[in-house]
Every structure is written in structure tokens, then in C-alpha cells.
Design an enzyme around this catalytic site. Structure first.
Site, short mmCIF file in Angstrom:
data_model
loop_
_atom_site.label_atom_id
_atom_site.label_comp_id
_atom_site.label_asym_id
_atom_site.label_seq_id
_atom_site.Cartn_x
_atom_site.Cartn_y
_atom_site.Cartn_z
N ARG A 1 -42.17 -78.87 -38.53
CA ARG A 1 -42.93 -79.62 -39.53
C ARG A 1 -42.06 -80.65 -40.24
NH1 ARG A 1 -47.76 -76.97 -42.69
NH2 ARG A 1 -48.12 -79.22 -42.69
N HIS B 1 -32.47 -53.18 -31.58
CA HIS B 1 -31.10 -53.28 -31.06
C HIS B 1 -30.55 -51.93 -30.61
CE1 HIS B 1 -31.23 -57.34 -32.23
NE2 HIS B 1 -30.80 -57.22 -33.46
#
Length: 484
Positions: free
Chosen positions: A51, A240
Site C-alpha cells: 500500500r 518451529h
């Protein structure tokens, strides 16, 4: 030793959120390193979309500054940076509207492989996926890359999977976990499945226990709003540490191919036993004159979110029955280190007597810093005076083996982005794998929320709460010291 560079096909990589922190610190520097290594085809392009009101020139200047700060490529010249940024384009784009989409379509009008990196929040995933189809940017060879957090519980993960599945086939979706791109993590599979020395011993008959530690010295300042909604369990364990656990514990796949590997990882997650309140410890760092407290970093003195968690997990299958897996991760600990430690059992009979002491073989896989693998072996201490035993390391540091400062070891993002371009999903999570991880994680979180358990305080620059030490001491074991 110079790493071998494998060429990839021509591609256009579009980065949604190209002016964000992840793109600036990781994605764009990783692409430059691959460019400098000669792995980007001559016509390959990188297109930023966000944006922010950039034009092509200002975006290239923005990227150039990011590369100078984060790329750190030895031998790179000013002409290399200039040549790379010349491949960059930019589109000001509204993910939920129509602005910029026709311009992006025009930039992607050639016949190269298209990959779209969603370096944005999950709330924008479906908006982007829908517009890629609406504006004719998606085809059979299109790939999308999505970052964690992939949901915050099972229900939201299912909703995200369903949203993406409405627009893309599972074979086109790359859920990225940068831990799986680390050289040492992949070497874990090579050590296990490429060496007859280890695989016959890789089971509960010979392994006493396994420790997985991911320790960080930083607090949560700067990302307190996100972190306080997630905590260590959602932010680290569910993804993870779960992925590391799977690679350690999985059965040998029939082939090193995406679904063969992911099928075996999924079996591990489904075999995990539930974890009760006696088998985990949650903590939250305090403050001192040198460190802000967790409350200060998140701006909420009533927060009950954990910045540390240690837990004991069991896998109910023949290979691992009776062998515990101890996982821990936390913020503001005394050293930054990520390590997998495979602790083998004692010899069945000590022929050297009690004076020789207790000695165990430990295979240590260091993920960061100083990536490498170390095997502790027991030998006789040199000199006269009897049979005295000592432990010595057989150490392979990647920095030493592969060049000064590990310069030839690619960053995790470098490898994973190139795998996306190749269409190789081996190191990416599948939808059922993500959901299975949440299915195991959710009841643990729900349990402490129902009991309204507050995390235990711990001092900054420590090893975490004392109760985390007791989690292992009561089993007659101890955590390995956290070393950088």
C-alpha cells in the site's frame, strides 16, 4: 569449499507486503544473495506490491538501503547491487480493493513461473488469493507462499486452509517455516538416513532422551501486541519446535520427496501423547535495572502470556516408547542458542569402575549461532596413573568446513525461496500437518486457561524458571547448559 549452485527456471516473484520488515530483513536480502551467487536467470524479476506510495525509483532506493544493512555478501560490488535493483518493479496495491491489480497483471504478462509471497497478515490471505484469480494472475504453475502464524488454534487453521483451498490446490501452497531451511536441520536428515553409524541406534533402546532448545536473549519489545496474543507455545512450539521434533523422530521415508517426507512427519504428530499440567512449565521474564520486564514490553501488567515454556513430550510408537522429548524455548534468556541434543544411554556395564565416572555419548546439532554438529565420545585421559576417562568432542563447524564465517552456507530463506521456484514442497508444511499440530497443542493451552494458571516469573539473563529445571531433575536428568 564452494557450494554448488543449481540453476532455476525463469520466474517472476511478487512480494505482497514488500515494504514490511520481513521483506526488508530477510526476503529481499536472500534474493540478492542468490542473485550474487549466479542463481537468478537473466530475465527473472522481483515485483514489490504494497500500500506504500512508492514508484519504481523510490522502491529501488528503499531496497538498496535494506541490502546494505542486511545482505552482507562478501565480495559484492556496487555494480552487483545496481544490477539486482534494476530487476525490481513496484506496484501500489490494495489487497482488499481494485487499486493496482491491473498494473500487476500487466507486469506479469510473460510466460515465466509465477510465485506470490504473502508477506502480510493471515487476515489478507484469502483477499489476495481471490484477486489473483479474479485478475487472471493464477494458473496451474502459480505458487503462493504463506508465513506463520498459520492460525492461532485448530479452528482458525482449518478456516485458513479452507480459504486457500477455495482458490489454490494444495500442491500450489507453500507454508514456510524458516527453521526447515537451515543447513543444520537438513543435515539432521543426512546424518540419520545417510549414515549406517546412527540409524540402527536411533530408537528407545539406545537413546535415553532428547532435548530441543531454542533460547533467545531478546525480549518482545517492538512486537509486544502480537506476542501477547500468542505466547511461546503458539509462537514457537506449535511450529518451529514441532517441526524439529518431527525430523528427529520420523521414520525413514521411502524417498526424499515432498509427500513421502511429510507423511512421516504427520505420523509423528499423530503419535504424540497428551501433555498434562505436571509435564510443562510456563514462565514470564521480569525486569531489572538493565532490562524492561515483560509487562513493560507489552504494556499490560495483568498479562498471563508466557514468554518461556518447557515441556516433556512422549511419542507412542515402537521406536520411541519410553524415550522422553524435552522441549524448551524462551525470551530474555542468558544466551542465544538453538540446539538439538540426542543423549544416548549409558553403556550396559561399566568395566572401568566407579572412579571412571559417568560418561555418555551426546550428539549435538547446533542450529544457531555457529551452525554445526558435535558428537561427544569417551576416551582415556592421556598420561599414567590408571584408566581415567574424559569426554571429547568430534566437532564439525560449518563455518570452518565450508569457508570463513560460513559465507558459503545459504540463509534459510534463500534455500526455501529457490525451492518454491523449483516447485519442491519437501521443506514446507502440508495442511493436514498444520492441523494435526494444532490438534495436539490446543488442549494444552485450553488446560492452563481453564485453570487460570499464571506463568512463573524468572530473572532476565537466566535459564528460565527454576521449576523448568525440576521438570528434568525429577526424572534424574538435567538440561544442557545454554551456550552461544
Amino acid at each position: 569449499m564452494v557450494s554448488r549452485v543449481i540453476p532455476v527456471d525463469d520466474f517472476d516473484l511478487v512480494i505482497f507486503g514488500a515494504t514490511g520488515d520481513l521483506a526488508r530483513r530477510k526476503i529481499l536480502p536472500s534474493l540478492f544473495r542468490r542473485f550474487h551467487a549466479g542463481q537468478m536467470p537473466d530475465q527473472a524479476r522481483v515485483i514489490g506490491a504494497a500500500r506504500s506510495d512508492h514508484d519504481e525509483a523510490s522502491f529501488r532506493a528503499f531496497v538498496l538501503e535494506a541490502l546494505k544493512e542486511f545482505a552482507r555478501v562478501k565480495g559484492a560490488k556496487a555494480s552487483d547491487y545496481k544490477a539486482f535493483v534494476a530487476r525490481l518493479d513496484y506496484v501500489t496495491l490494495d489487497a482488499r480493493g481494485s487499486e493496482g491489480w491491473e498494473a500487476l497483471k500487466a507486469l506479469c504478462a510473460r510466460g515465466a513461473t509465477r510465485a506470490f509471497y504473502f508477506s502480510v497478515g493471515p487476515s489478507l490471505f484469502e483477499d489476495l488469493a481471490k484477486r489473483l484469480h479474479k485478475y487472471g494472475l493464477a494458473g496451474e504453475e502459480t505458487r503462493i507462499v504463506v508465513e506463520k502464524p498459520f492460525g492461532r488454534d485448530l479452528a482458525s487453521a482449518k478456516a485458513l486452509n479452507a480459504a486457500l483451498a477455495r482458490h489454490f490446490d494444495e500442491s500450489q501452497i507453500y507454508r514456510i517455516d524458516h527453521y526447515l531451511g537451515k543447513e543444520t536441520v537438513q543435515n539432521l536428515m543426512a546424518v540419520r538416513f545417510g549414515n549406517m553409524l546412527f540409524e540402527p541406534l536411533w530408537n528407545s533402546q539406545y537413546i535415553d532422551h532428547i532435548q530441543v532448545t531454542v533460547a533467545e536473549t531478546v525480549g518482545v519489545a517492538g512486537r509486544g501486541e502480537y506476542y501477547d496474543r500468542s505466547g511461546a507455545m503458539r509462537d514457537m512450539v506449535q511450529n518451529h519446535l514441532m517441526q524439529l521434533l518431527c525430523l528427529i523422530a520420523m521414520e525413514p521415508p521411502a524417498r526424499f520427496e515432498p509427500d513421502a517426507v511429510r507423511d512421516e512427519k504427520l505420523k509423528v504428530i499423530r503419535a504424540l501423547e497428551p501433555v498434562g499440567p505436571k509435564d510443562y512449565v510456563r514462565g514470564q521474564y521480569g525486569g531489572d535495572e538493565d532490562h524492561a520486564s515483560y509487562f513493560d514490553d507489552v504494556g499490560d501488567e495483568d498479562s498471563t502470556t508466557e514468554s518461556f515454556i518447557a515441556l516433556k513430550a512422549h511419542i507412542s510408537n515402537w521406536r520411541w516408547a519410553g524415550t522422553p522429548f524435552y522441549l524448551r524455548t524462551g525470551k530474555r534468556l542468558k544466551n542465544r542458542a538453538s540446539e538439538i541434543a540426542v543423549v544416548f544411554k549409558d553403556t550396559p556395564h561399566n568395566i572401568f569402575g566407579d572412579d571412571a565416572g559417568r560418561h555418555r555419548n551426546i550428539l549435538s546439532i547446533r542450529l544457531q549461532p555457529n551452525e554445526g554438529i558435535e558428537l561427544g565420545v569417551t576416551i582415556k585421559e592421556p598420561g599414567p596413573g590408571g584408566m581415567r576417562l574424559i569426554d571429547v568432542p568430534l566437532d564439525m563447524s560449518f563455518a570452518e568446513a565450508l569457508g570463513p564465517d560460513g559465507e558459503d552456507v545459504p540463509d534459510a530463506y534463500e534455500r526455501l525461496i529457490m525451492d518454491v521456484i523449483r516447485g519442491n514442497q519437501t521443506l514446507f508444511m502440508r495442511d493436514d500437518e498444520v492441523e494435526a499440530a494444532w490438534r495436539w497443542t490446543d488442549p494444552i493451552i485450553a488446560g492452563w486457561e481453564e485453570r487460570r494458571e499464571a506463568p512463573l516469573p524468572y530473572e532476565p539473563d537466566s535459564a528460565g524458571p527454576d521449576d523448568a529445571l525440576m521438570l528434568m531433575h525429577r526424572d534424574g536428568r538435567r538440561w544442557r547448559e545454554i551456550k552461544e
